[in-house]
Design a protein around this motif. Sequence first.
Motif, short mmCIF file in Angstrom:
data_model
loop_
_atom_site.label_atom_id
_atom_site.label_comp_id
_atom_site.label_asym_id
_atom_site.label_seq_id
_atom_site.Cartn_x
_atom_site.Cartn_y
_atom_site.Cartn_z
N LEU A 113 9.83 26.11 -13.46
CA LEU A 113 8.90 27.05 -12.82
C LEU A 113 9.43 27.33 -11.41
CD1 LEU A 113 6.29 28.70 -12.76
CD2 LEU A 113 5.10 26.65 -11.97
N ILE A 114 9.69 28.60 -11.12
CA ILE A 114 10.21 29.00 -9.82
C ILE A 114 9.08 29.65 -9.03
CG2 ILE A 114 11.86 30.49 -8.63
CD1 ILE A 114 13.70 30.24 -11.03
N THR A 115 8.85 29.18 -7.82
CA THR A 115 7.83 29.78 -6.97
C THR A 115 8.48 30.48 -5.79
OG1 THR A 115 7.46 27.88 -5.49
CG2 THR A 115 6.28 27.88 -7.60
N ASN A 116 7.74 31.42 -5.23
CA ASN A 116 8.24 32.15 -4.06
C ASN A 116 7.07 32.69 -3.25
OD1 ASN A 116 7.55 34.96 -4.99
ND2 ASN A 116 9.04 34.46 -6.59
N ALA A 117 7.34 33.01 -2.02
CA ALA A 117 6.42 33.79 -1.19
C ALA A 117 6.86 35.24 -1.28
CB ALA A 117 6.46 33.30 0.25
N ALA A 118 5.91 36.14 -1.46
CA ALA A 118 6.26 37.54 -1.70
C ALA A 118 5.31 38.47 -0.97
CB ALA A 118 6.24 37.84 -3.20
N GLY A 119 5.79 39.68 -0.74
CA GLY A 119 4.95 40.73 -0.20
C GLY A 119 4.26 41.47 -1.33
N GLY A 120 2.97 41.76 -1.16
CA GLY A 120 2.22 42.45 -2.19
C GLY A 120 2.34 43.96 -2.07
N LEU A 121 2.44 44.65 -3.20
CA LEU A 121 2.59 46.09 -3.23
C LEU A 121 1.36 46.81 -3.79
CD1 LEU A 121 6.26 46.37 -4.59
CD2 LEU A 121 5.48 46.02 -2.25
N ILE A 132 1.72 35.77 -11.55
CA ILE A 132 2.71 35.40 -12.55
C ILE A 132 3.74 36.53 -12.63
CG2 ILE A 132 3.12 34.90 -14.99
CD1 ILE A 132 0.22 34.01 -15.22
N VAL A 133 5.00 36.19 -12.58
CA VAL A 133 6.05 37.21 -12.70
C VAL A 133 6.29 37.48 -14.19
CG1 VAL A 133 8.44 37.81 -12.20
CG2 VAL A 133 7.12 36.46 -10.55
N SER A 134 6.11 38.74 -14.58
CA SER A 134 6.32 39.13 -15.97
C SER A 134 7.71 39.71 -16.20
CB SER A 134 5.26 40.14 -16.40
OG SER A 134 5.30 41.30 -15.57
N ASP A 135 8.32 40.22 -15.12
CA ASP A 135 9.65 40.83 -15.23
C ASP A 135 10.16 41.04 -13.81
OD1 ASP A 135 11.94 41.95 -16.33
OD2 ASP A 135 10.85 43.36 -17.60
N GLY A 186 2.59 40.61 -12.69
CA GLY A 186 3.31 41.84 -12.41
C GLY A 186 4.80 41.64 -12.27
N VAL A 187 5.46 42.71 -11.84
CA VAL A 187 6.92 42.76 -11.70
C VAL A 187 7.32 42.42 -10.27
CG1 VAL A 187 8.94 44.30 -11.83
CG2 VAL A 187 7.10 44.49 -13.53
N TYR A 188 8.34 41.57 -10.15
CA TYR A 188 8.85 41.13 -8.86
C TYR A 188 10.16 41.85 -8.56
CZ TYR A 188 10.88 37.74 -5.47
OH TYR A 188 11.46 37.13 -4.38
N ALA A 189 10.25 42.50 -7.42
CA ALA A 189 11.49 43.15 -6.98
C ALA A 189 12.19 42.26 -5.98
CB ALA A 189 11.18 44.50 -6.35
N ALA A 212 5.32 43.17 -6.47
CA ALA A 212 5.58 42.25 -5.36
C ALA A 212 7.06 42.32 -5.03
CB ALA A 212 5.18 40.81 -5.73
N VAL A 213 7.40 41.94 -3.80
CA VAL A 213 8.79 42.01 -3.36
C VAL A 213 9.14 40.75 -2.58
CG1 VAL A 213 8.15 43.28 -1.25
CG2 VAL A 213 10.50 43.40 -2.10
N GLY A 214 10.38 40.28 -2.78
CA GLY A 214 10.85 39.10 -2.07
C GLY A 214 12.36 39.06 -2.01
N MET A 215 12.89 37.91 -1.58
CA MET A 215 14.33 37.78 -1.32
C MET A 215 14.95 36.61 -2.07
SD MET A 215 13.99 38.28 2.82
CE MET A 215 12.87 39.54 3.48
#
Length: 281
Positions: A113-121, A132-135, A186-189, A212-215
């Motif tokens: 399980l990979i976790t991250n902090a992300a910006g919401g879109l 939950i990241v679906s793609d 949703g989808v993570y960019a 959502a978006v992250g690095m």
Amino acid sequence: MGTDTGVVARLDETVAAIRSKVHVTPHIGVVLGSGLGAFADTLDDLVKLPFDTIPHLPASRVLGHAGNLCFGTIDDIHVVCMQGRVHAYEGHPMWQVVHGVRAMARLGVSSVLITNAAGGLEPSWSAGDFMIVSDHLNLMHRHPLVGPNEDALGTRFPDMTHAYDRKLRGTLREVSQREGVALREGVYAALLGPSFETPAEIRMLRALGAHAVGMSTVPEVIALRHMRTRVAALSCITNMAAGMSDGELHHEDVEQIANARRADLERLLRAWVVAAGPLSI
């Protein structure tokens, strides 16, 4: 046949060094992103190995990433956690960015399980939501499998149709309902960073279907799927992205929101490990 670029040799050195210090085979792996590392400290029988004491694992220099490989148990399920990670924007080559999760897979974990902090879109979402990241959308202009294929790790053209394992995602949904922790999906960019995105880039990402978006995260997912390791990912929405709220974005705000959701995250992760563990044994 792939030509040895040193990736497998380095991986073997890393795994051998870890096994000389820790004599258990972990069932579950967890990668803890910005501000989310406290979960590792809740493991029973905790053993910590700083990244910089392990061959080929550089120390993380980013606030909120302690940089430890942590071993322990939850209800007798053996767990290994990366307490923080390194990023491509720090200047690390991509093989080094994914080296930690590859080592997890070589140590024996079947699910990560990979976790991250992300910006919401999504305008209707709020800072502090979990997703939950679906793609994913890989917009980093970096790929961990570029170069000669390492046949010892996986096929040249790994399928990414189900990069985010459906059963592991289903388990997240089930335990979230039981624990009373609401989850988005949703989808993570993934963008390279380290700057936050511009409002125009955020509009582009929303048009492309991202939530959502992250690095981070995407290189690790690709590397693990290349090795046929099951993966799920969970984002903590620590801020609304550029142009969606007033004021400037600061990494300290990411830390603050992540800390505010710490108890809920720890409860969710512990429940997920207990539920997912039997799937991996």
